[in-house]
Scaffold this motif. Structure first.
Motif, PDB file in Angstrom:
ATOM      1  N   ALA A  64     -43.290  31.177  38.742  1.00 48.33           N
ATOM      2  CA  ALA A  64     -43.871  32.042  37.711  1.00 48.33           C
ATOM      3  C   ALA A  64     -42.869  32.263  36.590  1.00 48.33           C
ATOM      4  O   ALA A  64     -41.672  32.405  36.818  1.00 48.33           O
ATOM      5  CB  ALA A  64     -44.281  33.381  38.331  1.00 48.33           C
ATOM      6  N   TRP A  71     -41.387  43.070  33.545  1.00 48.52           N
ATOM      7  CA  TRP A  71     -40.916  42.959  34.919  1.00 48.52           C
ATOM      8  C   TRP A  71     -41.235  44.218  35.725  1.00 48.52           C
ATOM      9  O   TRP A  71     -40.368  45.053  35.990  1.00 48.52           O
ATOM     10  CB  TRP A  71     -39.417  42.721  34.945  1.00 48.52           C
ATOM     11  CG  TRP A  71     -39.012  41.328  34.552  1.00 48.52           C
ATOM     12  CD1 TRP A  71     -39.826  40.303  34.189  1.00 48.52           C
ATOM     13  CD2 TRP A  71     -37.677  40.825  34.484  1.00 48.52           C
ATOM     14  NE1 TRP A  71     -39.100  39.185  33.898  1.00 48.52           N
ATOM     15  CE2 TRP A  71     -37.782  39.478  34.064  1.00 48.52           C
ATOM     16  CE3 TRP A  71     -36.425  41.380  34.728  1.00 48.52           C
ATOM     17  CZ2 TRP A  71     -36.642  38.681  33.884  1.00 48.52           C
ATOM     18  CZ3 TRP A  71     -35.302  40.591  34.539  1.00 48.52           C
ATOM     19  CH2 TRP A  71     -35.415  39.249  34.130  1.00 48.52           C
ATOM     20  N   ALA A  74     -44.105  44.592  41.017  1.00 48.84           N
ATOM     21  CA  ALA A  74     -45.036  43.582  41.539  1.00 48.84           C
ATOM     22  C   ALA A  74     -44.759  42.215  40.925  1.00 48.84           C
ATOM     23  O   ALA A  74     -44.778  41.198  41.623  1.00 48.84           O
ATOM     24  CB  ALA A  74     -46.473  44.004  41.266  1.00 48.84           C
ATOM     25  N   TYR A  75     -44.483  42.191  39.611  1.00 47.97           N
ATOM     26  CA  TYR A  75     -44.273  40.884  38.986  1.00 47.97           C
ATOM     27  C   TYR A  75     -42.926  40.282  39.391  1.00 47.97           C
ATOM     28  O   TYR A  75     -42.817  39.060  39.544  1.00 47.97           O
ATOM     29  CB  TYR A  75     -44.373  40.968  37.464  1.00 47.97           C
ATOM     30  CG  TYR A  75     -44.437  39.590  36.839  1.00 47.97           C
ATOM     31  CD1 TYR A  75     -45.451  38.705  37.179  1.00 47.97           C
ATOM     32  CD2 TYR A  75     -43.472  39.162  35.936  1.00 47.97           C
ATOM     33  CE1 TYR A  75     -45.511  37.431  36.635  1.00 47.97           C
ATOM     34  CE2 TYR A  75     -43.518  37.895  35.384  1.00 47.97           C
ATOM     35  CZ  TYR A  75     -44.545  37.027  35.742  1.00 47.97           C
ATOM     36  OH  TYR A  75     -44.592  35.760  35.205  1.00 47.97           O
ATOM     37  N   LYS A  76     -41.909  41.101  39.579  1.00 51.46           N
ATOM     38  CA  LYS A  76     -40.628  40.578  40.064  1.00 51.46           C
ATOM     39  C   LYS A  76     -40.811  39.960  41.455  1.00 51.46           C
ATOM     40  O   LYS A  76     -40.229  38.913  41.763  1.00 51.46           O
ATOM     41  CB  LYS A  76     -39.584  41.689  40.084  1.00 51.46           C
ATOM     42  CG  LYS A  76     -39.076  42.050  38.704  1.00 51.46           C
ATOM     43  CD  LYS A  76     -38.248  43.314  38.710  1.00 51.46           C
ATOM     44  CE  LYS A  76     -36.878  43.090  39.257  1.00 51.46           C
ATOM     45  NZ  LYS A  76     -36.011  44.290  39.073  1.00 51.46           N
ATOM     46  N   LYS A  77     -41.640  40.585  42.258  1.00 52.46           N
ATOM     47  CA  LYS A  77     -41.934  40.025  43.584  1.00 52.46           C
ATOM     48  C   LYS A  77     -42.637  38.681  43.449  1.00 52.46           C
ATOM     49  O   LYS A  77     -42.350  37.730  44.198  1.00 52.46           O
ATOM     50  CB  LYS A  77     -42.793  41.007  44.377  1.00 52.46           C
ATOM     51  CG  LYS A  77     -43.045  40.581  45.817  1.00 52.46           C
ATOM     52  CD  LYS A  77     -43.819  41.660  46.570  1.00 52.46           C
ATOM     53  CE  LYS A  77     -44.076  41.228  48.017  1.00 52.46           C
ATOM     54  NZ  LYS A  77     -44.835  42.277  48.762  1.00 52.46           N
ATOM     55  N   GLU A  78     -43.542  38.567  42.472  1.00 52.95           N
ATOM     56  CA  GLU A  78     -44.242  37.300  42.247  1.00 52.95           C
ATOM     57  C   GLU A  78     -43.274  36.220  41.758  1.00 52.95           C
ATOM     58  O   GLU A  78     -43.353  35.062  42.178  1.00 52.95           O
ATOM     59  CB  GLU A  78     -45.354  37.500  41.215  1.00 52.95           C
ATOM     60  CG  GLU A  78     -46.141  36.226  40.921  1.00 52.95           C
ATOM     61  CD  GLU A  78     -47.229  36.438  39.882  1.00 52.95           C
ATOM     62  OE1 GLU A  78     -47.685  35.429  39.307  1.00 52.95           O
ATOM     63  OE2 GLU A  78     -47.606  37.591  39.640  1.00 52.95           O
ATOM     64  N   ILE A  79     -42.360  36.589  40.867  1.00 51.86           N
ATOM     65  CA  ILE A  79     -41.369  35.635  40.357  1.00 51.86           C
ATOM     66  C   ILE A  79     -40.543  35.062  41.505  1.00 51.86           C
ATOM     67  O   ILE A  79     -40.338  33.852  41.602  1.00 51.86           O
ATOM     68  CB  ILE A  79     -40.441  36.322  39.326  1.00 51.86           C
ATOM     69  CG1 ILE A  79     -41.202  36.609  38.025  1.00 51.86           C
ATOM     70  CG2 ILE A  79     -39.212  35.459  39.040  1.00 51.86           C
ATOM     71  CD1 ILE A  79     -40.434  37.479  37.040  1.00 51.86           C
ATOM     72  N   GLY A  81     -41.243  35.204  44.866  1.00 48.72           N
ATOM     73  CA  GLY A  81     -42.064  34.542  45.873  1.00 48.72           C
ATOM     74  C   GLY A  81     -42.546  33.175  45.451  1.00 48.72           C
ATOM     75  O   GLY A  81     -42.586  32.239  46.263  1.00 48.72           O
ATOM     76  N   SER A  82     -42.891  33.025  44.177  1.00 49.43           N
ATOM     77  CA  SER A  82     -43.414  31.745  43.701  1.00 49.43           C
ATOM     78  C   SER A  82     -42.375  30.641  43.814  1.00 49.43           C
ATOM     79  O   SER A  82     -42.727  29.458  43.919  1.00 49.43           O
ATOM     80  CB  SER A  82     -43.886  31.875  42.247  1.00 49.43           C
ATOM     81  OG  SER A  82     -42.796  32.163  41.382  1.00 49.43           O
ATOM     82  N   GLU A  85     -40.962  30.814  48.330  1.00 51.20           N
ATOM     83  CA  GLU A  85     -41.968  30.456  49.338  1.00 51.20           C
ATOM     84  C   GLU A  85     -42.340  28.984  49.255  1.00 51.20           C
ATOM     85  O   GLU A  85     -42.401  28.290  50.277  1.00 51.20           O
ATOM     86  CB  GLU A  85     -43.197  31.349  49.180  1.00 51.20           C
ATOM     87  CG  GLU A  85     -42.945  32.799  49.584  1.00 51.20           C
ATOM     88  CD  GLU A  85     -44.099  33.717  49.252  1.00 51.20           C
ATOM     89  OE1 GLU A  85     -45.209  33.187  48.957  1.00 51.20           O
ATOM     90  OE2 GLU A  85     -43.917  34.946  49.282  1.00 51.20           O
TER      91      GLU A  85
END
Length: 293
Positions: A64, A71, A74-79, A81-82, A85
């Protein structure tokens, strides 16, 4: 050689795919997006289990965008994780298949070094502090584990410039409206690179078996925010020149401003240059002329 490319439909990937095909590689793109209409020469898969042939090399670009939105937690987690993972999923897939690639090029970023003022940074420089630096450290560690015995290159990307995507359209917008600006005091460093040279660097690393480890994928002539402004005024007629105060950027985009905009890194591509890599667009003036022509 058959190359598995993640992030192949993104800003860098869309330019890298035709370059790989031109060099004679077979390309398999892992993407959640549907295959483009003009995809006859490229295999597109939406899951790793859909891969039908052995993979010789991995180019892992997926993740992401850091600059897509504010940031939030939630978006930091997405950055994170993308990146982590998928990288771990790739490693697990090849371990289970027993058919591991021989080379692995993994995207990273010069955010690895954190904010370091005027210090000249090369691949032997230590990691910095902050969210971006920790993200890069964790992603590189995940790539090292996933790659196993493959030759691993950690491609630490600078700010990639070209028309039609990445940071450049937003950076250029004020100048196209007649306003020349720089951020804060204008002295923070901008370690940039034209997208054409990014593509060439990936192909170069893929082709050269002696290259491994961290590679700073930046032009050899970094500039400052004020220097970028001066170069842009050479290709755009502007009526006003005003700074964008740091506190305004912080109010607009929050934490991202401190890590990506108000501060910077003076990064040099030492390993690429020592290995003999040749930049097509080593100066900002040449890069901007190519973009705006």
């Amino acid at each position: 050689m058959r190359v598995l490319l993640t992030g192949g439909t993104g800003f860098i990937g869309e330019a890298l795919v035709p370059a790989l095909l031109e060099k004679g590689y077979t390309v398999c793109v892992l993407s959640r997006r549907p295959a483009p209409a003009e995809s006859a020469k490229v295999e597109y898969v939406q899951t790793l289990d859909a891969i039908t042939e052995s993979i010789d090399a991995v180019i892992n670009l997926a993740g992401a965008s850091l600059a897509a939105k504010r940031w939030s937690v939630a978006y930091k987690k997405e950055i994170v994780g993308s990146r982590l993972e998928l990288t771990r999923e790739l490693g697990e897939y090849f371990r289970k298949s027993g058919d591991a690639p021989s080379v692995w090029l993994n995207a990273s970023a010069i955010g690895y070094y954190g904010s370091r003022g005027d210090e000249e940074l090369n691949e032997s420089s230590t990691a910095g502090e902050g969210f971006s630096a920790q993200l890069c450290r964790d992603w590189e560690a995940a790539a090292a584990e996933a790659a196993g015995d493959a030759r691993l290159c950690l491609m630490r990307l600078g700010v990639v410039l070209d028309a039609g995507g990445g940071a450049y359209p937003q950076m250029a917008q004020p100048f196209k409206m007649g306003l020349a600006n720089w951020i804060g005091d204008g002295r923070q460093w901008l370690s940039w690179i034209h997208r054409d040279d990014v593509v060439s660097a990936f192909c170069y690393a893929l082709d050269n078996a002696e290259i491994m480890g961290p590679l700073n994928v930046t032009a050899p002539n970094p500039t400052t925010s004020r220097g970028f402004c001066d170069a842009m005024r050479m290709v755009h007629r502007t009526l006003l020149a005003l700074p964008m105060p740091g506190f305004v950027m912080r109010a607009m985009v929050g934490e991202m401003a401190d890590e990506l905009l108000v501060s910077g890194q003076r990064v040099l591509p030492a390993s690429l240059e020592v290995s003999g890599f040749s930049f097509a667009l080593p100066t900002l003036n040449a890069a901007l002329e190519a973009i705006e022509s």
